[in-house]
Motif scaffolding. Structure first.
Motif, mmCIF file in Angstrom:
data_model
loop_
_atom_site.group_PDB
_atom_site.id
_atom_site.type_symbol
_atom_site.label_atom_id
_atom_site.label_comp_id
_atom_site.label_asym_id
_atom_site.label_seq_id
_atom_site.Cartn_x
_atom_site.Cartn_y
_atom_site.Cartn_z
ATOM 1 N N THR A 164 0.844 -1.191 0.000
ATOM 2 C CA THR A 164 0.000 0.000 0.000
ATOM 3 C C THR A 164 0.880 1.241 0.000
ATOM 4 O O THR A 164 2.058 1.185 0.358
ATOM 5 N N ALA A 165 0.321 2.362 -0.430
ATOM 6 C CA ALA A 165 1.043 3.641 -0.460
ATOM 7 C C ALA A 165 0.021 4.750 -0.634
ATOM 8 O O ALA A 165 -1.119 4.512 -1.051
ATOM 9 N N SER A 166 0.427 5.979 -0.324
ATOM 10 C CA SER A 166 -0.486 7.121 -0.488
ATOM 11 C C SER A 166 0.280 8.359 -0.897
ATOM 12 O O SER A 166 1.507 8.437 -0.771
ATOM 13 N N LEU A 167 -0.469 9.348 -1.381
ATOM 14 C CA LEU A 167 0.049 10.669 -1.681
ATOM 15 C C LEU A 167 -1.024 11.706 -1.348
ATOM 16 O O LEU A 167 -2.217 11.431 -1.515
ATOM 17 N N VAL A 168 -0.604 12.869 -0.903
ATOM 18 C CA VAL A 168 -1.491 14.008 -0.714
ATOM 19 C C VAL A 168 -1.125 15.040 -1.767
ATOM 20 O O VAL A 168 0.031 15.462 -1.861
ATOM 21 N N LEU A 169 -2.105 15.433 -2.584
ATOM 22 C CA LEU A 169 -1.851 16.368 -3.669
ATOM 23 C C LEU A 169 -1.765 17.798 -3.147
ATOM 24 O O LEU A 169 -2.182 18.094 -2.026
ATOM 25 N N GLU A 170 -1.237 18.662 -3.988
ATOM 26 C CA GLU A 170 -1.059 20.062 -3.612
ATOM 27 C C GLU A 170 -2.377 20.711 -3.188
ATOM 28 O O GLU A 170 -2.413 21.542 -2.269
ATOM 29 N N GLY A 171 -3.470 20.318 -3.838
ATOM 30 C CA GLY A 171 -4.776 20.881 -3.491
ATOM 31 C C GLY A 171 -5.412 20.277 -2.261
ATOM 32 O O GLY A 171 -6.517 20.676 -1.880
ATOM 33 N N GLY A 172 -4.747 19.285 -1.642
ATOM 34 C CA GLY A 172 -5.244 18.685 -0.415
ATOM 35 C C GLY A 172 -5.944 17.360 -0.582
ATOM 36 O O GLY A 172 -6.266 16.699 0.420
ATOM 37 N N HIS A 173 -6.229 16.915 -1.814
ATOM 38 C CA HIS A 173 -6.860 15.615 -2.012
ATOM 39 C C HIS A 173 -5.889 14.487 -1.662
ATOM 40 O O HIS A 173 -4.691 14.575 -1.936
ATOM 41 N N SER A 174 -6.430 13.425 -1.083
ATOM 42 C CA SER A 174 -5.645 12.236 -0.768
ATOM 43 C C SER A 174 -5.917 11.146 -1.793
ATOM 44 O O SER A 174 -7.056 10.963 -2.244
ATOM 45 N N VAL A 175 -4.865 10.413 -2.147
ATOM 46 C CA VAL A 175 -4.955 9.285 -3.068
ATOM 47 C C VAL A 175 -4.160 8.137 -2.458
ATOM 48 O O VAL A 175 -3.075 8.351 -1.901
ATOM 49 N N GLY A 176 -4.689 6.928 -2.533
ATOM 50 C CA GLY A 176 -3.965 5.772 -2.020
ATOM 51 C C GLY A 176 -4.149 4.568 -2.913
ATOM 52 O O GLY A 176 -5.067 4.515 -3.746
ATOM 53 N N ALA A 177 -3.267 3.583 -2.733
ATOM 54 C CA ALA A 177 -3.343 2.336 -3.489
ATOM 55 C C ALA A 177 -3.145 1.164 -2.544
ATOM 56 O O ALA A 177 -2.401 1.251 -1.554
ATOM 57 N N LEU A 178 -3.805 0.064 -2.875
ATOM 58 C CA LEU A 178 -3.693 -1.201 -2.156
ATOM 59 C C LEU A 178 -3.605 -2.289 -3.210
ATOM 60 O O LEU A 178 -4.421 -2.315 -4.139
ATOM 61 N N VAL A 179 -2.633 -3.203 -3.095
ATOM 62 C CA VAL A 179 -2.417 -4.153 -4.179
ATOM 63 C C VAL A 179 -2.025 -5.519 -3.630
ATOM 64 O O VAL A 179 -1.315 -5.631 -2.629
ATOM 65 N N ALA A 180 -2.525 -6.567 -4.311
ATOM 66 C CA ALA A 180 -2.099 -7.942 -4.073
ATOM 67 C C ALA A 180 -1.324 -8.389 -5.306
ATOM 68 O O ALA A 180 -1.880 -8.443 -6.409
ATOM 69 N N VAL A 181 -0.041 -8.687 -5.125
ATOM 70 C CA VAL A 181 0.867 -8.941 -6.243
ATOM 71 C C VAL A 181 1.109 -10.441 -6.375
ATOM 72 O O VAL A 181 1.723 -11.073 -5.512
ATOM 73 N N ASN A 182 0.626 -11.010 -7.476
ATOM 74 C CA ASN A 182 0.774 -12.442 -7.761
ATOM 75 C C ASN A 182 0.991 -12.588 -9.269
ATOM 76 O O ASN A 182 0.222 -13.217 -9.976
ATOM 77 N N ALA A 183 2.051 -11.976 -9.760
ATOM 78 C CA ALA A 183 2.197 -11.694 -11.190
ATOM 79 C C ALA A 183 2.983 -12.748 -11.954
ATOM 80 O O ALA A 183 3.882 -13.407 -11.405
ATOM 81 N N VAL A 184 2.683 -12.878 -13.241
ATOM 82 C CA VAL A 184 3.524 -13.644 -14.160
ATOM 83 C C VAL A 184 4.915 -13.022 -14.230
ATOM 84 O O VAL A 184 5.929 -13.713 -14.253
ATOM 85 N N THR A 221 9.850 -14.797 -16.302
ATOM 86 C CA THR A 221 8.408 -14.896 -16.116
ATOM 87 C C THR A 221 8.094 -16.159 -15.322
ATOM 88 O O THR A 221 8.878 -17.113 -15.296
ATOM 89 N N LYS A 222 6.949 -16.150 -14.677
ATOM 90 C CA LYS A 222 6.442 -17.319 -13.965
ATOM 91 C C LYS A 222 5.596 -18.097 -14.951
ATOM 92 O O LYS A 222 4.523 -17.651 -15.340
ATOM 93 N N LEU A 223 6.073 -19.255 -15.388
ATOM 94 C CA LEU A 223 5.310 -20.037 -16.342
ATOM 95 C C LEU A 223 3.977 -20.397 -15.726
ATOM 96 O O LEU A 223 3.902 -20.926 -14.626
ATOM 97 N N ALA A 224 2.905 -20.096 -16.436
ATOM 98 C CA ALA A 224 1.581 -20.281 -15.871
ATOM 99 C C ALA A 224 0.580 -20.571 -16.976
ATOM 100 O O ALA A 224 0.749 -20.143 -18.116
#
Length: 326
Positions: A164-184, A221-224
Protein backbone atom coordinates in the motif's frame (compact mmCIF):
# COMPACT_ATOMS: atom_id res chain seq x y z
CA UNK A 1 2.95 15.52 -3.61
CA UNK A 2 3.92 13.85 -0.35
CA UNK A 3 2.89 10.60 1.38
CA UNK A 4 0.05 10.74 3.89
CA UNK A 5 0.64 10.06 7.60
CA UNK A 6 0.31 6.26 7.28
CA UNK A 7 1.56 6.05 3.68
CA UNK A 8 -1.40 3.72 3.12
CA UNK A 9 -4.72 3.71 1.30
CA UNK A 10 -6.36 4.44 4.65
CA UNK A 11 -4.91 7.96 4.48
CA UNK A 12 -8.08 8.57 2.47
CA UNK A 13 -10.32 9.52 5.41
CA UNK A 14 -13.03 7.01 6.22
CA UNK A 15 -11.46 4.01 4.50
CA UNK A 16 -10.61 0.85 6.43
CA UNK A 17 -8.75 -2.33 5.44
CA UNK A 18 -9.33 -5.77 6.93
CA UNK A 19 -7.16 -8.81 6.26
CA UNK A 20 -7.26 -12.49 7.18
CA UNK A 21 -5.29 -15.50 6.06
CA UNK A 22 -4.92 -19.19 6.80
CA UNK A 23 -1.26 -20.22 7.12
CA UNK A 24 -1.96 -23.91 6.37
CA UNK A 25 -4.06 -22.99 3.35
CA UNK A 26 -1.41 -20.47 2.33
CA UNK A 27 -4.08 -18.10 1.13
CA UNK A 28 -6.17 -15.20 2.38
CA UNK A 29 -8.33 -12.18 1.73
CA UNK A 30 -8.10 -8.39 1.88
CA UNK A 31 -11.19 -6.18 2.21
CA UNK A 32 -11.52 -2.44 1.69
CA UNK A 33 -14.58 -0.89 3.31
CA UNK A 34 -15.68 2.47 4.67
CA UNK A 35 -17.98 3.99 7.23
CA UNK A 36 -20.46 4.80 4.45
CA UNK A 37 -21.10 3.52 0.89
CA UNK A 38 -18.69 4.86 -1.73
CA UNK A 39 -18.56 5.23 -5.49
CA UNK A 40 -16.45 2.68 -7.34
CA UNK A 41 -15.46 1.52 -10.81
CA UNK A 42 -13.17 -1.08 -12.35
CA UNK A 43 -10.76 -1.48 -15.24
CA UNK A 44 -9.48 -4.88 -16.40
CA UNK A 45 -6.36 -5.25 -18.56
CA UNK A 46 -5.28 -8.81 -17.81
CA UNK A 47 -6.35 -11.62 -20.11
CA UNK A 48 -7.62 -13.97 -17.39
CA UNK A 49 -9.68 -12.15 -14.74
CA UNK A 50 -11.97 -13.67 -12.13
CA UNK A 51 -14.60 -11.35 -10.68
CA UNK A 52 -17.96 -10.94 -8.94
CA UNK A 53 -20.43 -8.05 -9.32
CA UNK A 54 -18.09 -5.92 -11.41
CA UNK A 55 -20.70 -5.28 -14.14
CA UNK A 56 -22.75 -3.11 -11.76
CA UNK A 57 -19.78 -0.72 -11.47
CA UNK A 58 -20.34 0.59 -15.01
CA UNK A 59 -21.50 4.24 -15.06
CA UNK A 60 -24.87 3.35 -16.62
CA UNK A 61 -25.79 0.75 -13.98
CA UNK A 62 -28.37 1.44 -11.25
CA UNK A 63 -26.46 1.01 -7.99
CA UNK A 64 -24.54 4.25 -7.27
CA UNK A 65 -22.21 2.99 -4.52
CA UNK A 66 -20.70 -0.12 -2.92
CA UNK A 67 -20.16 -1.21 0.67
CA UNK A 68 -16.82 -3.00 0.24
CA UNK A 69 -14.31 -4.22 -2.32
CA UNK A 70 -12.66 -7.63 -1.97
CA UNK A 71 -9.31 -9.00 -3.14
CA UNK A 72 -8.99 -12.74 -2.52
CA UNK A 73 -6.79 -15.73 -3.11
CA UNK A 74 -8.30 -19.10 -3.95
CA UNK A 75 -9.02 -18.70 -7.65
CA UNK A 76 -12.75 -19.22 -8.35
CA UNK A 77 -13.27 -20.59 -4.84
CA UNK A 78 -12.17 -17.20 -3.50
CA UNK A 79 -15.20 -15.49 -5.00
CA UNK A 80 -17.12 -16.92 -2.05
CA UNK A 81 -15.17 -14.47 0.12
CA UNK A 82 -17.61 -11.75 -0.90
CA UNK A 83 -20.49 -13.80 0.54
CA UNK A 84 -18.86 -13.75 3.97
CA UNK A 85 -18.21 -10.02 3.71
CA UNK A 86 -21.81 -9.41 2.64
CA UNK A 87 -23.12 -11.44 5.59
CA UNK A 88 -21.04 -9.36 7.98
CA UNK A 89 -22.19 -6.10 6.44
CA UNK A 90 -25.84 -7.18 6.49
CA UNK A 91 -25.51 -7.91 10.21
CA UNK A 92 -24.37 -4.29 10.60
CA UNK A 93 -27.43 -3.02 8.74
CA UNK A 94 -25.43 -2.07 5.67
CA UNK A 95 -26.50 -2.45 2.06
CA UNK A 96 -28.58 -1.23 -0.86
CA UNK A 97 -32.26 -1.09 0.14
CA UNK A 98 -34.52 -3.27 -1.99
CA UNK A 99 -37.98 -4.66 -1.12
CA UNK A 100 -37.46 -3.76 2.51
CA UNK A 101 -34.17 -5.66 2.68
CA UNK A 102 -30.58 -4.50 2.96
CA UNK A 103 -28.38 -6.00 0.24
CA UNK A 104 -24.66 -5.24 0.69
CA UNK A 105 -22.86 -4.54 -2.60
CA UNK A 106 -19.47 -6.26 -2.53
CA UNK A 107 -17.59 -6.51 -5.86
CA UNK A 108 -14.67 -8.93 -5.70
CA UNK A 109 -11.69 -10.14 -7.71
CA UNK A 110 -9.57 -13.24 -7.21
CA UNK A 111 -6.01 -14.36 -7.82
CA UNK A 112 -4.69 -17.88 -8.37
CA UNK A 113 -2.67 -19.31 -5.47
CA UNK A 114 -3.81 -22.94 -5.60
CA UNK A 115 -0.39 -24.20 -6.69
CA UNK A 116 1.70 -22.63 -3.93
CA UNK A 117 2.06 -25.72 -1.74
CA UNK A 118 -0.60 -24.94 0.84
CA UNK A 119 -3.11 -27.47 2.12
CA UNK A 120 -5.93 -27.31 -0.41
CA UNK A 121 -7.59 -30.56 0.68
CA UNK A 122 -10.59 -28.91 2.34
CA UNK A 123 -14.09 -30.29 1.78
CA UNK A 124 -15.99 -27.08 2.65
CA UNK A 125 -15.02 -23.81 1.00
CA UNK A 126 -13.14 -21.77 3.65
CA UNK A 127 -13.26 -18.41 1.90
CA UNK A 128 -16.62 -17.09 3.13
CA UNK A 129 -15.40 -17.44 6.73
CA UNK A 130 -12.11 -15.76 5.84
CA UNK A 131 -14.04 -12.89 4.24
CA UNK A 132 -16.18 -12.29 7.31
CA UNK A 133 -13.10 -12.46 9.55
CA UNK A 134 -11.30 -9.92 7.36
CA UNK A 135 -14.27 -7.54 7.56
CA UNK A 136 -14.27 -7.84 11.34
CA UNK A 137 -10.56 -6.91 11.32
CA UNK A 138 -11.11 -3.71 9.31
CA UNK A 139 -8.99 -0.85 10.65
CA UNK A 140 -6.78 2.03 9.57
CA UNK A 141 -3.45 0.21 9.92
CA UNK A 142 -2.50 -1.93 6.90
CA UNK A 143 0.01 -4.77 7.21
CA UNK A 144 2.20 -5.26 4.13
CA UNK A 145 3.92 -8.30 2.70
CA UNK A 146 2.59 -11.81 3.37
CA UNK A 147 -0.84 -10.83 4.64
CA UNK A 148 -4.42 -11.16 3.44
CA UNK A 149 -4.81 -11.86 -0.26
CA UNK A 150 -1.03 -11.66 -0.65
CA UNK A 151 -0.26 -14.40 1.87
CA UNK A 152 0.46 -17.05 -0.75
CA UNK A 153 1.26 -14.82 -3.70
CA UNK A 154 4.34 -15.09 -5.92
CA UNK A 155 6.01 -13.30 -8.84
CA UNK A 156 8.35 -14.68 -11.49
CA UNK A 157 11.36 -14.72 -9.16
CA UNK A 158 10.29 -13.77 -5.62
CA UNK A 159 7.44 -13.99 -3.14
CA UNK A 160 4.61 -11.53 -3.75
CA UNK A 161 2.31 -9.98 -1.20
CA UNK A 162 0.18 -7.02 -0.16
CA UNK A 163 1.43 -3.45 -0.55
CA UNK A 164 0.00 0.00 0.00
CA UNK A 165 1.04 3.64 -0.46
CA UNK A 166 -0.49 7.12 -0.49
CA UNK A 167 0.05 10.67 -1.68
CA UNK A 168 -1.49 14.01 -0.71
CA UNK A 169 -1.85 16.37 -3.67
CA UNK A 170 -1.06 20.06 -3.61
CA UNK A 171 -4.78 20.88 -3.49
CA UNK A 172 -5.24 18.68 -0.42
CA UNK A 173 -6.86 15.61 -2.01
CA UNK A 174 -5.65 12.24 -0.77
CA UNK A 175 -4.96 9.29 -3.07
CA UNK A 176 -3.97 5.77 -2.02
CA UNK A 177 -3.34 2.34 -3.49
CA UNK A 178 -3.69 -1.20 -2.16
CA UNK A 179 -2.42 -4.15 -4.18
CA UNK A 180 -2.10 -7.94 -4.07
CA UNK A 181 0.87 -8.94 -6.24
CA UNK A 182 0.77 -12.44 -7.76
CA UNK A 183 2.20 -11.69 -11.19
CA UNK A 184 3.52 -13.64 -14.16
CA UNK A 185 6.23 -10.99 -14.42
CA UNK A 186 8.91 -9.77 -12.05
CA UNK A 187 9.00 -6.75 -9.74
CA UNK A 188 12.81 -6.61 -9.90
CA UNK A 189 15.22 -6.11 -12.77
CA UNK A 190 16.68 -9.40 -14.02
CA UNK A 191 17.75 -11.55 -11.10
CA UNK A 192 18.89 -8.60 -9.00
CA UNK A 193 17.49 -6.58 -6.10
CA UNK A 194 16.62 -3.38 -7.97
CA UNK A 195 12.92 -2.68 -8.41
CA UNK A 196 11.37 -1.62 -11.71
CA UNK A 197 9.40 0.94 -9.67
CA UNK A 198 12.59 2.63 -8.42
CA UNK A 199 12.01 5.96 -10.25
CA UNK A 200 8.88 6.49 -8.14
CA UNK A 201 10.35 5.40 -4.78
CA UNK A 202 10.04 7.91 -1.93
CA UNK A 203 12.91 7.74 0.52
CA UNK A 204 14.04 4.15 1.00
CA UNK A 205 10.57 2.61 1.21
CA UNK A 206 11.69 -0.47 -0.72
CA UNK A 207 15.42 -0.43 -0.13
CA UNK A 208 16.56 2.83 -1.71
CA UNK A 209 18.77 1.02 -4.23
CA UNK A 210 17.88 3.20 -7.20
CA UNK A 211 17.47 1.99 -10.76
CA UNK A 212 19.38 -0.64 -12.72
CA UNK A 213 19.74 -1.26 -16.43
CA UNK A 214 17.89 -4.38 -17.55
CA UNK A 215 20.08 -7.25 -18.73
CA UNK A 216 19.89 -8.40 -22.36
CA UNK A 217 17.33 -11.01 -23.28
CA UNK A 218 13.71 -11.53 -22.24
CA UNK A 219 12.70 -10.78 -18.65
CA UNK A 220 11.99 -13.70 -16.30
CA UNK A 221 8.41 -14.90 -16.12
CA UNK A 222 6.44 -17.32 -13.97
CA UNK A 223 5.31 -20.04 -16.34
CA UNK A 224 1.58 -20.28 -15.87
CA UNK A 225 -1.58 -21.47 -17.51
CA UNK A 226 -4.25 -18.84 -18.21
CA UNK A 227 -5.72 -17.58 -14.97
CA UNK A 228 -2.82 -18.65 -12.75
CA UNK A 229 -1.36 -15.21 -12.07
CA UNK A 230 -2.85 -11.82 -11.32
CA UNK A 231 -2.18 -8.41 -9.84
CA UNK A 232 -5.27 -7.03 -8.10
CA UNK A 233 -5.38 -3.40 -6.99
CA UNK A 234 -7.61 -0.77 -5.46
CA UNK A 235 -6.90 2.93 -5.80
CA UNK A 236 -8.94 5.41 -3.80
CA UNK A 237 -9.40 9.11 -3.22
CA UNK A 238 -11.45 11.55 -1.18
CA UNK A 239 -12.00 13.68 -4.30
CA UNK A 240 -15.66 13.75 -5.34
CA UNK A 241 -15.81 11.39 -8.33
CA UNK A 242 -18.83 9.64 -9.79
CA UNK A 243 -18.52 6.14 -11.26
CA UNK A 244 -17.31 7.54 -14.59
CA UNK A 245 -14.63 9.59 -12.83
CA UNK A 246 -13.58 6.53 -10.84
CA UNK A 247 -13.27 4.55 -14.06
CA UNK A 248 -10.90 7.14 -15.51
CA UNK A 249 -8.77 6.97 -12.36
CA UNK A 250 -8.68 3.17 -12.61
CA UNK A 251 -7.54 3.37 -16.24
CA UNK A 252 -4.74 5.77 -15.32
CA UNK A 253 -3.70 3.62 -12.37
CA UNK A 254 -3.07 0.64 -14.67
CA UNK A 255 0.13 2.45 -15.68
CA UNK A 256 1.39 1.75 -12.16
CA UNK A 257 1.28 -1.98 -12.85
CA UNK A 258 3.25 -1.50 -16.08
CA UNK A 259 5.83 0.66 -14.26
CA UNK A 260 6.42 -1.93 -11.53
CA UNK A 261 6.00 -5.37 -13.15
CA UNK A 262 7.66 -6.64 -16.33
CA UNK A 263 5.95 -8.03 -18.34
CA UNK A 264 2.51 -6.75 -17.31
CA UNK A 265 -1.07 -7.24 -18.51
CA UNK A 266 -0.24 -10.58 -20.12
CA UNK A 267 -2.79 -13.10 -21.45
CA UNK A 268 -2.02 -15.18 -18.33
CA UNK A 269 -2.61 -12.40 -15.78
CA UNK A 270 -5.98 -11.23 -14.53
CA UNK A 271 -4.72 -7.70 -13.84
CA UNK A 272 -7.52 -5.54 -12.51
CA UNK A 273 -7.81 -2.15 -10.80
CA UNK A 274 -10.79 -1.03 -8.74
CA UNK A 275 -11.10 2.70 -8.09
CA UNK A 276 -13.05 4.18 -5.19
CA UNK A 277 -14.12 7.66 -4.12
CA UNK A 278 -15.50 8.69 -0.75
CA UNK A 279 -16.57 12.02 -2.28
CA UNK A 280 -15.54 14.04 0.77
CA UNK A 281 -13.67 16.84 -1.06
CA UNK A 282 -14.94 18.72 -4.14
CA UNK A 283 -12.90 18.38 -7.31
CA UNK A 284 -11.77 21.71 -8.71
CA UNK A 285 -11.67 20.87 -12.40
CA UNK A 286 -10.13 18.72 -15.16
CA UNK A 287 -6.56 19.56 -14.16
CA UNK A 288 -7.12 18.12 -10.70
CA UNK A 289 -8.54 14.94 -12.25
CA UNK A 290 -5.34 14.64 -14.30
CA UNK A 291 -3.19 14.71 -11.17
CA UNK A 292 -5.46 12.23 -9.39
CA UNK A 293 -4.73 9.71 -12.14
CA UNK A 294 -1.01 10.38 -12.01
CA UNK A 295 -0.96 10.03 -8.23
CA UNK A 296 -2.95 6.79 -8.41
CA UNK A 297 -0.51 5.20 -10.87
CA UNK A 298 2.49 6.40 -8.84
CA UNK A 299 1.02 5.03 -5.60
CA UNK A 300 0.26 1.72 -7.28
CA UNK A 301 3.82 1.32 -8.63
CA UNK A 302 5.21 2.04 -5.17
CA UNK A 303 2.73 -0.32 -3.50
CA UNK A 304 3.72 -3.19 -5.81
CA UNK A 305 7.40 -2.83 -4.92
CA UNK A 306 6.55 -2.55 -1.24
CA UNK A 307 4.48 -5.75 -1.40
CA UNK A 308 7.49 -7.70 -2.65
CA UNK A 309 9.97 -5.88 -0.40
CA UNK A 310 7.99 -6.75 2.76
CA UNK A 311 7.10 -10.37 1.89
CA UNK A 312 7.98 -12.93 4.56
CA UNK A 313 10.15 -16.02 4.01
CA UNK A 314 8.78 -19.53 3.99
CA UNK A 315 6.88 -19.72 0.70
CA UNK A 316 7.60 -21.62 -2.51
CA UNK A 317 9.86 -18.79 -3.72
CA UNK A 318 12.42 -16.83 -1.71
CA UNK A 319 11.42 -13.45 -0.34
CA UNK A 320 13.28 -10.27 -1.32
CA UNK A 321 14.62 -10.03 2.23
CA UNK A 322 15.92 -13.62 2.11
CA UNK A 323 17.76 -13.07 -1.14
CA UNK A 324 18.91 -9.47 -0.87
CA UNK A 325 18.27 -8.18 2.65
CA UNK A 326 21.14 -6.91 4.72
Amino acid sequence: MRPGPRDAITDVPGLLVGQAHDAALRSGVTVLTARAPFAAAVDVMGGAPGTRETELLAPDRLVPAVDALVLSGGSAFGLDTASGVAEGLRALGRGFEAAGQRVPIVPAAILFDLGNGGDKGWTANPYAALGRKALEMARADVAEGSHGAGHGATTATLAGGIGTASLVLEGGHSVGALVAVNAVGSATVGGGPHFWAAPWEIGAEFGGLGSAMPPPGPPPTKLAAPGEATTLAIVATDAALDKAGCRRMAVAAQDGIARALVPAHTPFDGDLVFAASTGARPLGGPAEALWLGHAASTCLARAIARAVYHAAPGGPLPSWQERFGR
